[in-house]
Enzyme design. Structure first.
Site, PDB file in Angstrom:
ATOM      1  N   GLU A   6      26.338  20.911  44.644  1.00 26.60           N
ATOM      2  CA  GLU A   6      25.246  21.281  43.739  1.00 26.60           C
ATOM      3  C   GLU A   6      25.813  22.007  42.535  1.00 26.60           C
ATOM      4  O   GLU A   6      26.705  22.855  42.670  1.00 26.60           O
ATOM      5  CB  GLU A   6      24.230  22.229  44.404  1.00 26.60           C
ATOM      6  CG  GLU A   6      23.289  21.562  45.371  1.00 26.60           C
ATOM      7  CD  GLU A   6      22.239  22.515  45.918  1.00 26.60           C
ATOM      8  OE1 GLU A   6      21.811  23.431  45.191  1.00 26.60           O
ATOM      9  OE2 GLU A   6      21.864  22.328  47.089  1.00 26.60           O
TER      10      GLU A   6
ATOM     11  N   ARG B  63      23.285  12.584  47.231  1.00 24.33           N
ATOM     12  CA  ARG B  63      23.223  13.515  48.367  1.00 24.33           C
ATOM     13  C   ARG B  63      21.761  13.795  48.699  1.00 24.33           C
ATOM     14  O   ARG B  63      21.005  14.253  47.839  1.00 24.33           O
ATOM     15  CB  ARG B  63      23.945  14.820  48.004  1.00 24.33           C
ATOM     16  CG  ARG B  63      23.780  15.882  49.057  1.00 24.33           C
ATOM     17  CD  ARG B  63      24.398  17.227  48.666  1.00 24.33           C
ATOM     18  NE  ARG B  63      24.088  18.189  49.697  1.00 24.33           N
ATOM     19  CZ  ARG B  63      23.695  19.452  49.495  1.00 24.33           C
ATOM     20  NH1 ARG B  63      23.597  19.937  48.281  1.00 24.33           N
ATOM     21  NH2 ARG B  63      23.432  20.228  50.502  1.00 24.33           N
TER      22      ARG B  63
ATOM     23  N   ASN C 183      28.332  24.655  46.244  1.00 21.91           N
ATOM     24  CA  ASN C 183      27.109  24.804  45.452  1.00 21.91           C
ATOM     25  C   ASN C 183      27.379  25.950  44.486  1.00 21.91           C
ATOM     26  O   ASN C 183      27.410  27.115  44.894  1.00 21.91           O
ATOM     27  CB  ASN C 183      25.912  25.175  46.332  1.00 21.91           C
ATOM     28  CG  ASN C 183      25.410  24.009  47.175  1.00 21.91           C
ATOM     29  OD1 ASN C 183      26.059  22.967  47.274  1.00 21.91           O
ATOM     30  ND2 ASN C 183      24.260  24.187  47.799  1.00 21.91           N
TER      31      ASN C 183
ATOM     32  N   TYR D  48      26.270  27.780  40.869  1.00 20.92           N
ATOM     33  CA  TYR D  48      25.359  27.919  39.725  1.00 20.92           C
ATOM     34  C   TYR D  48      25.868  28.945  38.727  1.00 20.92           C
ATOM     35  O   TYR D  48      25.802  28.737  37.528  1.00 20.92           O
ATOM     36  CB  TYR D  48      23.947  28.292  40.212  1.00 20.92           C
ATOM     37  CG  TYR D  48      23.265  27.130  40.894  1.00 20.92           C
ATOM     38  CD1 TYR D  48      22.472  26.252  40.178  1.00 20.92           C
ATOM     39  CD2 TYR D  48      23.478  26.875  42.249  1.00 20.92           C
ATOM     40  CE1 TYR D  48      21.878  25.152  40.784  1.00 20.92           C
ATOM     41  CE2 TYR D  48      22.881  25.774  42.872  1.00 20.92           C
ATOM     42  CZ  TYR D  48      22.091  24.917  42.130  1.00 20.92           C
ATOM     43  OH  TYR D  48      21.519  23.821  42.730  1.00 20.92           O
TER      44      TYR D  48
ATOM     45  N   GLU E  84      23.709  25.959  52.168  1.00 18.96           N
ATOM     46  CA  GLU E  84      23.507  27.346  51.733  1.00 18.96           C
ATOM     47  C   GLU E  84      22.930  28.227  52.836  1.00 18.96           C
ATOM     48  O   GLU E  84      21.801  28.755  52.703  1.00 18.96           O
ATOM     49  CB  GLU E  84      22.611  27.392  50.487  1.00 18.96           C
ATOM     50  CG  GLU E  84      23.234  26.751  49.281  1.00 18.96           C
ATOM     51  CD  GLU E  84      22.659  27.239  47.957  1.00 18.96           C
ATOM     52  OE1 GLU E  84      21.692  28.019  47.958  1.00 18.96           O
ATOM     53  OE2 GLU E  84      23.209  26.850  46.907  1.00 18.96           O
TER      54      GLU E  84
ATOM     55  N   HIS F 240      18.860  21.235  55.627  1.00 18.40           N
ATOM     56  CA  HIS F 240      18.658  21.921  54.345  1.00 18.40           C
ATOM     57  C   HIS F 240      17.344  22.694  54.427  1.00 18.40           C
ATOM     58  O   HIS F 240      16.343  22.326  53.809  1.00 18.40           O
ATOM     59  CB  HIS F 240      18.650  20.895  53.206  1.00 18.40           C
ATOM     60  CG  HIS F 240      18.795  21.474  51.826  1.00 18.40           C
ATOM     61  ND1 HIS F 240      19.691  20.992  50.900  1.00 18.40           N
ATOM     62  CD2 HIS F 240      18.144  22.474  51.201  1.00 18.40           C
ATOM     63  CE1 HIS F 240      19.578  21.674  49.767  1.00 18.40           C
ATOM     64  NE2 HIS F 240      18.642  22.586  49.922  1.00 18.40           N
TER      65      HIS F 240
HETATM   66  C1  NOJ Z   1      20.179  25.791  46.014  1.00 19.39           C
HETATM   67  C2  NOJ Z   1      19.447  25.012  47.059  1.00 19.39           C
HETATM   68  O1  NOJ Z   1      20.329  24.368  47.925  1.00 19.39           O
HETATM   69  C3  NOJ Z   1      18.426  24.047  46.494  1.00 19.39           C
HETATM   70  O2  NOJ Z   1      17.566  23.676  47.526  1.00 19.39           O
HETATM   71  C4  NOJ Z   1      17.729  24.672  45.306  1.00 19.39           C
HETATM   72  O3  NOJ Z   1      16.655  23.922  44.863  1.00 19.39           O
HETATM   73  C5  NOJ Z   1      18.753  24.857  44.189  1.00 19.39           C
HETATM   74  N1  NOJ Z   1      19.792  25.722  44.657  1.00 19.39           N
HETATM   75  C6  NOJ Z   1      18.196  25.379  42.883  1.00 19.39           C
HETATM   76  O4  NOJ Z   1      17.798  26.694  43.019  1.00 19.39           O
END
Ligand code: NOJ
Length: 461
Positions: free
Chosen positions: A366, A81, A308, A310, A170, A125
């Protein structure tokens, strides 16, 4: 993208500004990030350094990215991607097309395909064209037409070889964080001191962004190339900081409505539920959604959702914060940059999309982690990053479990393959599975690279 029964995509993700460099090469226009870093000299708040993406990890160079593709192959990736720099294609954001920009991405697509790696392309992005930012950016409803026209140029140039597109990445962090932080730095305020008034102004802008994304979905269908189009959303299931406190439970619900439901409903279901509008009105009392906007969203829903993920968001009541919610606390002993490590929350999120959004296809666009120097120890020619390796193992397990339980997950894109420019956190905040020496561009695979290679090999066995 692969059908439900097709080959699972094992990939990695990146973004143009974070990896390309070549910020003035071959007729490229400037993006807001070029301006933030080169003109406004925005510093990295944590280190005080002034850093830019002018060179980044040099992937605008074909020699460099061909070497990087070798590392992708050795890892076993069958998908990658990346994002397109809008001002590389349209230097002023609209109108004149820069053929050299198209040629760069066209060659990259061909080179990936020749190596058995499927390109997954994000249109936007965060590197918004400066010329359009000066005209109000997402605050100007003309952005709907600007973005649709740009998307059409890309679909016509690459849509014969790319069948997986992502409109936006995002949106929340682009508008509610990065732009606000940039303003604060420019005005010599505390970068993270985000006021309710600043967020109020961003509510209609984010609504315009969802309309622009929907317009690009419509354009994709009008251009008529085969394939699927989605949006990459930051999604964080919310958890009351103290389960026993009614205020924290309410804060978690409010944050979920604002942070998760708003984008999921707008992009996946094409709706604005009453409680979402009511929550937005708490931030921005004048906000409303017209019937025409509702119709535009409903007619142009995405084919898949890019997740995405985390971490989940712990939430508690704090009346000094926008919406009265404080979020993002991290109680872990070695805190990861992007929040507490809770793979179960990813499993829950995938099952929620499965259950509440019509089992829409999902691509993990992500997922990854950085823990700082304690987890980046160079020894014997390899970087030991056991925490990142463990993070990837546990999260890929959660993904495969959700898939077994019925969620239509089509692939997993780890963030990220190479250390790179982490926006306002600069180059010291490393997320890569491959270490990059930014002075020499030398790449050194980390322990997590080997771990991910083993995960992919085992899944394919
Ligand atoms: C979200 C973002 O889309 C990406 O650009 C960023 O580097 C990562 N998270 C890590 O924080």
């Amino acid at each position: 993208m692969a059908s439900g029964k097709g080959e699972f995509l094992w990939g990695a993700a990146s973004a143009a500004y974070q990896v390309e460099g070549g910020w003035e090469a071959d007729g490229k226009g400037l993006s807001k990030w070029d301006i933030y870093t080169n003109r406004d000299h925005v510093t990295v708040p944590t280190t005080g350094k002034q850093e830019t993406g002018n060179v980044a990890i040099n992937q605008y160079s074909r020699d460099q990215y061909l070497k990087d593709i070798v590392l992708m192959r050795e890892l076993g990736l069958n998908a990658y991607r990346f994002s397109i720099s809008w001002p590389r294609i349209l230097p002023e954001g609209t109108g004149r097309v820069n053929q050299a920009g198209i040629d760069y991405y066209s060659r990259l697509v061909d080179d990936l395909i020749a190596n058995g790696i499927k390109p997954v392309v994000t249109l936007y992005h965060w590197d918004f064209p400066w010329a359009l930012h000066e005209k109000g950016g997402f605050h100007n409803r003309a952005v709907i037409d600007w973005f649709r026209a740009y998307a059409g140029v890309v679909f016509r140039a690459l849509g014969d070889r790319v069948d997986s597109f992502i409109t936006m990445n995002e949106p929340f962090f682009d508008l509610f964080f990065m732009d606000v932080i940039a303003d604060n730095v420019r005005n010599q305020r505390q970068p993270m001191d985000i006021t309710p008034a600043q967020w109020r102004a961003q509510v209609p802008a984010l609504h315009n962004l969802y309309l622009a994304s929907a317009a690009a979905v419509g354009e994709f269908r009008a251009v008529g190339r085969p394939g699927m189009i989605g949006i990459a959303l930051p999604l964080s299931p919310t958890i009351p900081f103290d389960e026993g406190k009614a205020d924290d439970v309410a804060a978690a619900r409010t944050w979920d409505t604002f942070f998760n439901r708003w984008p999921l409903d707008a992009a996946l279901a094409g709706t604005y539920a009453d409680d979402v509008v009511a929550t937005l009105k708490k931030l921005a009392p004048a906000f409303s959604v017209s019937d025409a906007d509702r119709a535009a969203l409903a007619a142009n829903r995405v084919d898949f959702v890019g997740v995405n993920f985390y971490s989940p968001a712990y939430c508690r009541r704090n009346d000094a914060r926008p919406l009265g919610v404080e979020w993002g606390m991290n109680p872990d002993p070695v805190p990861a940059f992007n929040g507490p490590v809770r793979p179960d929350a990813l499993y829950g999120l995938l099952m929620r999309i499965h259950n509440q959004y019509g089992n829409l296809p999902i691509l993990i666009t992500e997922n990854g982690a950085g823990f700082g120097p304690a987890d980046e120890v160079m020894a014997d020619g390899i970087v030991k990053d056991p925490l990142r390796a463990d993070y990837i193992r546990r999260h890929t397990d959660a993904v495969l479990r959700a898939r077994r339980d019925g969620a239509d997950v089509r692939g997993y894109m780890e963030w990220c393959l190479f250390d790179n420019f982490e926006w306002f956190r600069g180059y010291d905040t490393r997320f890569g599975m491959v270490h990059v020496d930014f002075a020499t561009q030398k790449r050194t695979p980390k322990q997590s690279y080997a771990a991910y290679r083993d995960i992919i090999a085992k899944a394919r066995a």
